[in-house]
Design a protein around this motif. Structure first.
Motif, PDB file in Angstrom:
ATOM      1  N   GLU A  94       1.404  23.272 -60.014  1.00 12.00           N
ATOM      2  CA  GLU A  94       1.527  22.060 -60.566  1.00 12.00           C
ATOM      3  C   GLU A  94       2.701  21.430 -59.631  1.00 12.00           C
ATOM      4  N   ARG A  98       2.303  17.985 -57.278  1.00 10.33           N
ATOM      5  CA  ARG A  98       3.404  16.934 -57.645  1.00 10.33           C
ATOM      6  C   ARG A  98       3.668  16.430 -56.041  1.00 10.33           C
ATOM      7  N   LEU A 210      10.367  21.220 -61.334  1.00 14.19           N
ATOM      8  CA  LEU A 210       9.852  20.367 -61.741  1.00 14.19           C
ATOM      9  C   LEU A 210      10.364  19.609 -62.933  1.00 14.19           C
TER      10      LEU A 210
END
Length: 230
Positions: A94, A98, A210
């Protein structure tokens, strides 16, 4: 979107939870060749290449006959025993998605050999996301020397002032700083904030970054690039 900005990833201890496995493979390989080394000393040297680790923990040169035998055996033990057990850190893919989506050019700068790097990236589930890779096969000296990082930055064709490395060891921090780029450090590889002094930012792992992304150097680079384009 960002133009000409890069993120340079370390792999072991940063994307994949593999530092303990590397240390155990080294200890077993040394033991098989009649050399006793402590797990703790080897573990603290993980992040360096064999050219640095072997003299440090065993007083043995990597390119000596015994050094070459131990290096080959370590690789066999790691790939046969430990590699099948490895897992990526939470939200690793992830984070890579991103950064790629934000327009960064992505590259790898690892002290691992190319033969080990490819399966590690498969474990991390990011192989197709990061095609630009630099391994120990591409540089004469491993971290904390900056050679591998410099080659990775050059391959992104981005200026050093627009590049940020993500790593997990004091050797990543030193290599990045000597290469003239910023460094974001993760604690998930086994080093704490005190060990990672010199990093521009420190996070627990990909998941932590994140969660705090909008306060990170990556978000600031994105924002400044958008303002500049306007």
């Amino acid at each position: 979107m960002i133009r000409r900005a890069a993120v340079i990833f370390d792999v072991d201890g940063t994307l994949v939870d593999s530092n303990d496995a590397h240390a155990r493979a080294w200890v077993d390989a040394f033991t098989e060749h009649g050399i006793t080394v402590s797990y703790e000393s080897v573990r603290r040297a993980i992040g360096m290449g064999g050219d640095k680790l072997m003299p440090l923990v065993a007083g043995l040169e990597e390119d000596s006959p015994k050094g070459k035998q131990i290096t080959r055996r370590r690789a066999e033990i790691f790939q046969q025993v430990w590699l099948p057990q490895l897992r990526p850190f939470p939200r690793t893919r992830e984070l890579v998605e991103r950064l790629k989506g934000d327009g960064f050019t992505l590259a790898i700068a690892s002290s691992a050999s190319d033969d080990e790097l490819r399966p590690l990236l498969k474990v991390a589930r990011v192989s197709e996301l990061i095609p630009t890779r630099t391994s120990s096969d591409d540089a004469e000296k491993s971290k904390p020397d900056p050679d591998i990082v410099k080659v990775a930055v050059e391959r992104t064709e981005c200026p050093p002032e627009s590049a940020v490395m993500i790593g997990d060891t004091p050797y990543d921090v030193e290599a990045a700083r000597r290469a003239g780029i910023r460094i974001v450090a993760f604690e998930c590889g086994g080093w704490g904030r005190a060990d990672l002094q010199g990093a521009n930012e420190v996070y627990r792992d990909a998941s932590d970054l994140l969660e705090k992304y909008d306060d990170s150097v990556f978000f600031r680079l994105t924002t400044s690039a958008q303002i500049h384009q306007e």
